[in-house]
Design an enzyme around this catalytic site. Structure first.
Site, PDB file in Angstrom:
ATOM      1  N   ASP A   1      -3.101   0.658  -1.060  1.00  0.00           N
ATOM      2  CA  ASP A   1      -3.105   1.404  -2.510  1.00  0.00           C
ATOM      3  C   ASP A   1      -4.584   1.776  -3.083  1.00  0.00           C
ATOM      4  O   ASP A   1      -5.189   0.205  -3.237  1.00  0.00           O
ATOM      5  CB  ASP A   1      -2.150   0.062  -2.612  1.00  0.00           C
ATOM      6  N   ASP A  15       2.487   6.628 -10.340  1.00  0.00           N
ATOM      7  CA  ASP A  15       3.502   6.066 -10.588  1.00  0.00           C
ATOM      8  C   ASP A  15       5.042   6.315 -11.197  1.00  0.00           C
ATOM      9  O   ASP A  15       5.083   6.808 -12.661  1.00  0.00           O
ATOM     10  CB  ASP A  15       4.036   4.227 -10.630  1.00  0.00           C
TER      11      ASP A  15
HETATM   12  C1  GLA Z   1       0.179   0.837  -8.260  1.00  0.00           C
HETATM   13  C2  GLA Z   1       0.605   1.445  -7.112  1.00  0.00           C
HETATM   14  C3  GLA Z   1       2.275   0.792  -7.538  1.00  0.00           C
HETATM   15  C4  GLA Z   1       2.548  -0.402  -7.420  1.00  0.00           C
HETATM   16  C5  GLA Z   1       1.497  -1.267  -7.693  1.00  0.00           C
HETATM   17  C6  GLA Z   1       0.859  -2.686  -7.750  1.00  0.00           C
HETATM   18  O1  GLA Z   1       0.249   0.552  -9.535  1.00  0.00           O
HETATM   19  O2  GLA Z   1       0.880   2.964  -7.846  1.00  0.00           O
HETATM   20  O3  GLA Z   1       3.435   1.516  -6.434  1.00  0.00           O
HETATM   21  O4  GLA Z   1       2.166  -0.532  -5.632  1.00  0.00           O
HETATM   22  O5  GLA Z   1       0.430  -1.116  -8.521  1.00  0.00           O
HETATM   23  O6  GLA Z   1       0.048  -3.123  -8.138  1.00  0.00           O
END
Ligand code: GLA
Length: 664
Positions: free
Chosen positions: A407, A470
């Protein structure tokens, strides 16, 4: 009491009624006098006679004393009781944003008919006046859309908005309730083999695949033509071992029970590609977010077996963020040394023994996933991999992980820019390291679609890549994000051209069941039942990973039905691996098609509108000719044979999911 309160509010509404702009006949009622808590919107709250930021309503320099300030995507349902004559307003983007970048579209829909639309309106543009005839309209919906470019800065005003009514005054209402109907039939007593029909691995890596099958227990499993080095446990259906020799192994899986025997080809491709079908499993983020622990992961693995999800092909049990330590934290559970003397990353106290955790998950026939960022810290501020990539991958291998979500998060701090080269760099680095391991670790790229990741995600070693932000970043905004990211981001970028065996578009997790509301509570998904069917149908059509991210320990029949429909899963896991795409749309209705290995087509009829609508799948749009046997996949029932098209009534925000087989 209630009646008294209603009368008072009616009187107030009427006595507050507009005078200057009042139409000639009937009484006027301001829109702002209605119960605005029923206005749903993408950001903030709707305000009476104020902008969404609680300033004076202002459009292109002109200020209005009355109106409603809202934010795209915005919606309110109003019951007119068939007693309103007109709706008047001046609409536009509110001036009170620093950025002045908003663009929106206003729409007015009455009993399913489009009554008025503004066209796309931008910040700074003069208000548009409207005067809409409402005679005979019962249910009115006022909508503001993000005009297709995301909802940032979309502050929208219904200025001077008022109804002219002849009788009862309009009342803001909830959208119609939808029944939580379980469409998925219960699995039969006879054995059925489910899930993936092809599985990729590398020579020399430990192999684990549990044959997903339903039918009364006990079930007995056999595999014909199993390559040397692999064994199947006849009682659990777990295939384990190692294949040394690269090659394509065409096996036949057989499952028997007291009611019969069934068999199906299962192809094991031992080469350099993993993820030959989209991943299926569970991820901790959207329900447990920062509170994830060893116990939660074990409980999730237990539930995957107990609920039978494993029998439908679910396989990965993945920890998201928040398992490592937090730099500088004073909290004794999360703080302490980030790495040991050899530079190996240390889990926080919620994860006392990572190896024992993955052993536990594997013992259930499942696979384990982990998460980290290429930056110095993760999105939630936990230790990242930057400068320790080799050591971290080695650690994940030693712990026994099978899946890595990587990520971006804080990587901006080291990237210097978001050029294509900078975006690719950390992923190429980790992809190369992973490829050298004697363990198959599926790599999920999470960087929210930057730099058209779909164009290069596979080349750097990604087995899937998130295509947008997200999906559940804003709890209330999940439905909006579903339609925006799932349907429009995908279609606008022609993402079907990029996904395929070995590398899949990932529009994020299945946000069903119980989720965190980011406010300390775990609550039911805000998606309506129809939206939930739309969510899973679309994911299957676009060959998205089916990773559920709700509470595994609170699965009711409705949610389990959504997750475990084998005919729906068959579409998602189709071995041809060709993602579907939109072939037809009008204002609110869409038809999507996906080509399947056996020559049939999966077809989604979608209705994004506020009222039930008829949607027609025309053979010419689907690319088929001649008679077709049309099957309803959610109900697992044939509907009939059709010659040139099929039309169905599709509920508000809902879907009909079909499979069309050429009929002789
Ligand atoms: C980002 C990712 C999410 C999750 C969060 C965790 O926002 O896109 O899917 O993994 O981080 O902190």
């Amino acid at each position: 009491m209630k009646l008294f309160a209603l009368c008072v509010s009616l009187l107030l509404a009427i006595s507050n009624a507009p005078s200057s702009a009042a139409p000639q006949s009937g009484k006027s009622v301001w829109l702002s006098s209605l119960d605005l808590s029923r206005m749903h919107q993408g950001w903030g709250k709707a305000h009476a006679d104020k902008s969404v930021t609680e300033k004076a309503i202002t459009i292109a320099g002109k200020t209005y004393n009355h109106g409603v300030g809202t934010h795209a995507a915005s919606k309110i349902w109003i019951d007119l009781h068939g007693q309103a004559a007109r709706f008047l307003a001046s609409v536009g983007v509110d001036d009170n944003t620093k950025e002045r970048k908003g663009s929106v579209e206003f729409r007015i829909i009455g009993d399913g008919k489009n009554l008025w639309r503004s066209g796309i309106m931008k910040s700074g543009e003069a208000a548009k006046s409207l005067d809409v005839d409402l005679r005979d309209v019962n249910k009115l919906v006022l909508l503001v859309t993000d005009a297709g470019d995301g909802q940032d800065f979309d502050h929208a005003d219904w200025a001077d908005a008022q109804f002219v009514v002849s009788g009862s005054i309009p009342v803001a209402i909830d959208p119609p309730a939808e029944p939580r109907t379980v469409l998925t039939p219960q699995p039969g007593l006879q054995p059925r083999i489910n899930g993936a029909r092809v599985f990729g691995m590398r020579p020399g890596s430990p192999f684990l695949f549990t044959i997903p099958a339903t039918g009364e227990k006990p079930r007995h499993y056999e595999v014909e033509k199993l390559p040397e080095g692999l064994n199947v446990d006849p009682m659990s259906g777990q295939i384990t071992g190692t294949i040394r020799q690269a090659g394509v192994y065409e096996t036949i899986v057989k499952v028997s029970n007291a009611h019969g025997t069934t068999s199906r080809p299962f192809k094991i491709v031992c080469g350099d590609k993993l993820a030959l079908t989209p991943h299926m499993g569970w991820n901790s983020w959207y329900v447990w977010e920062t509170h994830v622990s060893d116990k939660i992961m074990r409980d999730a693995a237990d539930a995957m077996v107990k609920t039978g999800m494993v029998d439908h092909g679910y396989m990965y049990v993945n920890i998201d963020d928040c398992w490592a330590r937090v730099p500088g934290s004073k909290d004794s559970t999360l703080g302490g040394d980030l790495r040991d003397q050899q530079g190996r990353i240390l889990p926080n106290k919620r994860f006392p023994d990572m190896k024992s955790l993955t052993d536990y998950i594997h013992s259930k026939g499942l696979k384990a996933g982990i998460y980290i960022s290429p930056g110095p810290t993760t999105c939630a501020g936990y230790t990242g991999s930057y400068g320790h990539e080799e050591t971290d991958v080695k650690q994940f291998v030693d712990w026994g992980y099978d899946f890595l979500k990587y990520d971006w998060c804080s990587y901006d701090k080291v990237a210097g820019s978001r050029s294509r080269e900078s975006l690719e760099k950390p992923y190429k680095l980790i992809g190369d390291i992973l490829r050298d391991q004697k363990r198959d670790i599926v790599l999920n790229l999470c960087q929210y679609g930057m730099g058209n990741v779909w164009e290069w995600g596979k080349a750097v070693g990604g087995n899937s890549w998130r295509t947008a932000g997200d999906l559940g970043g804003s709890f209330e905004g999940i439905a909006t994000a579903l339609f925006r990211d799932g349907f429009d981001v995908y279609s606008n970028n022609k993402l079907h051209l990029y996904g395929g065996p070995g590398g899949w578009n990932d529009p994020d997790y299945l946000l069903l069941g119980y989720l965190s509301n980011w406010n300390g509570q775990t609550v039911p998904t805000p998606l309506s039942p129809n939206e939930q069917y739309t969510h899973v149908t679309l994911w299957a059509l676009v060959a998205a990973p089916l990773i559920f991210s709700g509470d595994m320990t609170r699965l009711d029949d409705f949610t389990l039905g959504l997750l475990t429909n084998d005919e729906v899963i068959d579409v998602d896991q189709d071995p041809l691996g060709k993602p579907g795409y939109r072939v037809w749309r009008n204002e609110d209705q869409e038809v999507w098609v996906r080509e399947l290995e056996d020559g049939s087509k999966a077809v989604g009829l979608f209705n994004r509108g506020e009222f039930e609508a008829s949607v027609t799948a025309k053979w010419s749009d689907l690319g088929v000719t001649g008679k077709q046997r049309v099957r309803d996949l959610w109900r697992q029932q044939d509907i009939g044979v059709f010659h040139a098209e099929y039309t169905a009534k599709v509920p508000r925000h809902g879907t009909i999911f079909l499979r069309c087989f050429p009929s002789r």
